[in-house]
Design a protein around this motif. Structure first.
Motif, PDB file in Angstrom:
ATOM      1  N   PHE A  74       0.832  -1.160   0.036  1.00 26.40           N
ATOM      2  CA  PHE A  74       0.071   0.024  -0.209  1.00 26.40           C
ATOM      3  C   PHE A  74       0.971   1.142   0.040  1.00 26.40           C
ATOM      4  O   PHE A  74       2.206   1.243   0.247  1.00 26.40           O
ATOM      5  N   GLN A  75       0.198   2.221  -0.318  1.00 22.76           N
ATOM      6  CA  GLN A  75       1.021   3.684  -0.386  1.00 22.76           C
ATOM      7  C   GLN A  75       1.351   4.047   1.133  1.00 22.76           C
ATOM      8  O   GLN A  75       0.406   4.249   1.642  1.00 22.76           O
ATOM      9  N   ARG A  76       2.545   4.606   1.059  1.00 18.59           N
ATOM     10  CA  ARG A  76       3.032   5.242   2.223  1.00 18.59           C
ATOM     11  C   ARG A  76       3.344   6.876   1.760  1.00 18.59           C
ATOM     12  O   ARG A  76       4.007   6.696   0.714  1.00 18.59           O
ATOM     13  N   CYS A  77       2.768   7.687   2.487  1.00 14.99           N
ATOM     14  CA  CYS A  77       3.327   9.073   2.402  1.00 14.99           C
ATOM     15  C   CYS A  77       4.198   9.577   3.377  1.00 14.99           C
ATOM     16  O   CYS A  77       4.146   9.236   4.561  1.00 14.99           O
ATOM     17  N   VAL A  83       4.169  13.697   0.342  1.00 10.16           N
ATOM     18  CA  VAL A  83       4.338  13.168  -0.964  1.00 10.16           C
ATOM     19  C   VAL A  83       4.594  11.792  -0.888  1.00 10.16           C
ATOM     20  O   VAL A  83       5.015  11.105   0.319  1.00 10.16           O
ATOM     21  N   ARG A  84       4.340  10.833  -1.873  1.00 13.34           N
ATOM     22  CA  ARG A  84       4.489   9.533  -1.907  1.00 13.34           C
ATOM     23  C   ARG A  84       6.160   9.100  -1.726  1.00 13.34           C
ATOM     24  O   ARG A  84       6.830   9.436  -2.170  1.00 13.34           O
ATOM     25  N   LEU A  85       6.146   8.131  -0.656  1.00 13.53           N
ATOM     26  CA  LEU A  85       7.522   7.681  -0.425  1.00 13.53           C
ATOM     27  C   LEU A  85       7.776   6.695  -1.436  1.00 13.53           C
ATOM     28  O   LEU A  85       7.089   5.736  -1.902  1.00 13.53           O
ATOM     29  N   GLU A  86       9.076   6.605  -1.656  1.00 16.07           N
ATOM     30  CA  GLU A  86       9.878   5.523  -2.538  1.00 16.07           C
ATOM     31  C   GLU A  86      10.358   4.643  -1.889  1.00 16.07           C
ATOM     32  O   GLU A  86      11.173   4.785  -1.042  1.00 16.07           O
ATOM     33  N   VAL A  87      10.411   3.385  -2.345  1.00 18.71           N
ATOM     34  CA  VAL A  87      10.890   2.108  -1.542  1.00 18.71           C
ATOM     35  C   VAL A  87      12.223   1.852  -2.606  1.00 18.71           C
ATOM     36  O   VAL A  87      12.475   2.106  -3.496  1.00 18.71           O
ATOM     37  N   ASN A  95      19.214  -5.796   0.560  1.00 22.36           N
ATOM     38  CA  ASN A  95      17.879  -6.073   0.717  1.00 22.36           C
ATOM     39  C   ASN A  95      17.103  -5.687   2.016  1.00 22.36           C
ATOM     40  O   ASN A  95      16.279  -6.272   2.460  1.00 22.36           O
ATOM     41  N   VAL A  96      17.788  -4.651   2.610  1.00 28.82           N
ATOM     42  CA  VAL A  96      16.906  -3.791   3.542  1.00 28.82           C
ATOM     43  C   VAL A  96      16.282  -2.873   2.677  1.00 28.82           C
ATOM     44  O   VAL A  96      16.647  -1.885   2.044  1.00 28.82           O
ATOM     45  N   PHE A  97      14.799  -2.996   2.636  1.00 22.46           N
ATOM     46  CA  PHE A  97      14.124  -2.093   1.814  1.00 22.46           C
ATOM     47  C   PHE A  97      13.608  -0.851   2.720  1.00 22.46           C
ATOM     48  O   PHE A  97      12.846  -1.048   3.735  1.00 22.46           O
ATOM     49  N   LEU A  98      13.763   0.224   2.408  1.00 16.21           N
ATOM     50  CA  LEU A  98      13.638   1.406   3.363  1.00 16.21           C
ATOM     51  C   LEU A  98      12.445   2.278   2.382  1.00 16.21           C
ATOM     52  O   LEU A  98      12.716   2.291   1.074  1.00 16.21           O
ATOM     53  N   PRO A 102      11.329  11.519  -1.656  1.00 20.26           N
ATOM     54  CA  PRO A 102      11.910  12.407  -2.651  1.00 20.26           C
ATOM     55  C   PRO A 102      11.973  13.760  -2.760  1.00 20.26           C
ATOM     56  O   PRO A 102      12.629  14.471  -2.982  1.00 20.26           O
ATOM     57  N   SER A 103      11.074  14.178  -1.533  1.00 19.79           N
ATOM     58  CA  SER A 103      11.089  15.865  -1.375  1.00 19.79           C
ATOM     59  C   SER A 103      12.065  16.157  -0.268  1.00 19.79           C
ATOM     60  O   SER A 103      13.051  16.919  -0.322  1.00 19.79           O
ATOM     61  N   CYS A 104      11.967  15.271   1.042  1.00 22.05           N
ATOM     62  CA  CYS A 104      12.780  15.978   1.859  1.00 22.05           C
ATOM     63  C   CYS A 104      13.813  15.188   2.359  1.00 22.05           C
ATOM     64  O   CYS A 104      14.720  15.452   3.143  1.00 22.05           O
ATOM     65  N   LEU A 105      13.972  13.869   1.542  1.00 25.26           N
ATOM     66  CA  LEU A 105      15.015  13.174   1.919  1.00 25.26           C
ATOM     67  C   LEU A 105      14.975  12.392   3.251  1.00 25.26           C
ATOM     68  O   LEU A 105      15.964  11.829   3.662  1.00 25.26           O
ATOM     69  N   GLY A 106      13.714  12.549   3.930  1.00 29.21           N
ATOM     70  CA  GLY A 106      13.624  11.652   5.025  1.00 29.21           C
ATOM     71  C   GLY A 106      13.461  10.140   4.921  1.00 29.21           C
ATOM     72  O   GLY A 106      13.137   9.895   3.916  1.00 29.21           O
ATOM     73  N   ILE A 107      13.750   9.340   5.972  1.00 32.22           N
ATOM     74  CA  ILE A 107      13.556   7.980   5.530  1.00 32.22           C
ATOM     75  C   ILE A 107      12.715   7.400   6.679  1.00 32.22           C
ATOM     76  O   ILE A 107      12.694   7.484   7.943  1.00 32.22           O
TER      77      ILE A 107
END
Ligand SMILES: [Zn+2]
Ligand SMILES: [Zn+2]
Length: 242
Positions: A74-77, A83-87, A95-98, A102-107
């Motif tokens: 599901f979509q995480r924002c 904005v939508r988070l990118e995996v 293989n640790v997927f975070l 894309p905007s604030c570079l938070g993780i």
């Protein structure tokens, strides 16, 4: 600052201090929101205190079974930017997927994923070494070129001064000295004007991996062009007279 919400549970995140970093923790799912740079701060803290064991073979295999498709159900924002988070796969092959904004570079890291990152780095010290080696490899030759350029500039300048003194005398010497001030300043101090900056290792993590030449470098080249112009003009004149 406003409370931010968990991108998974939509509950308020709690600000906690972990390894000297303020991070936003979800008490429901155990996930953590790291603002830009905070994740590596926490990982460095864990590693420097030797708080993590190396990754076991079992763990490494268990992670291999996970693909980004399985996670992206599901979509995480982004809790800050919406904005939508990118995996992304940390360091391409951990293989640790975070999830990264894309905007604030938070993780966003799900429960214990940051520990998995620390374990991955501990088991793969070359990840860090590679970053360090690349950073110094790019810096050292630039320094060396800078020093050679300075020594060469002094030699060329002395040549001009001696030639001017011999051909024109004291007046020639002083005139050439005045002309030389600007290009020499560019060659000697141009590089100090722009500090070396690092880009980010991996995709958005706080490791310098490549340093790039700064405008100071360009200034030094400009200085050299000015410095060599009379020499080229002189050579051109000799060639024309031949
Ligand atoms: Zn949650
Ligand atoms: Zn964001």
């Amino acid at each position: 600052m406003d409370k931010i919400k968990c991108p998974v549970c939509n509950k308020n995140l709690k600000t906690i201090t972990y390894e000297n970093q303020e991070v936003d923790f979800c008490q429901t799912c155990g996930g953590v929101w790291f603002d830009k740079g905070e994740l590596m701060g926490v990982v460095d803290g864990l590693l420097s205190k030797d708080l993590v064991d190396s990754e076991s073979v079992e763990e490494a295999y268990r992670k291999k079974a996970v693909s980004s498709k399985d996670i992206d159900i599901f979509q995480r924002c982004c809790p800050r930017c919406k904005v939508r988070l990118e995996v992304f796969n940390f360091s391409y092959d951990s293989n640790v997927f975070l999830d990264r904004c894309p905007s604030c570079l938070g993780i966003w890291a799900d429960k214990d994923e940051w520990v998995a990152i620390a374990k991955y780095i501990k088991g793969n010290p070359e990840v860090d070494k590679l970053a360090e080696a690349l950073a110094s490899e790019f810096k050292e030759p630039l320094k060396l070129i800078g020093n050679i350029s300075r020594v060469a500039a002094v030699i060329v300048s002395l040549f001009y001064l001696v030639a001017a003194s011999v051909m024109i005398g004291l007046e020639g010497f002083l005139r050439v000295l005045m002309i030389l001030v600007l290009p020499l300043a560019c060659i000697f101090f141009g590089e100090h004007m722009g500090k070396v900056t690092g880009t980010w290792f991996g995709i958005s993590l706080a490791r310098p991996i490549i340093t790039k030449p700064t405008p100071g470098f360009v200034l030094a080249i400009g200085g050299w062009l000015v410095l060599l112009t009379p020499l080229f003009a002189y050579i051109a004149q000799i060639l024309a007279e031949m």
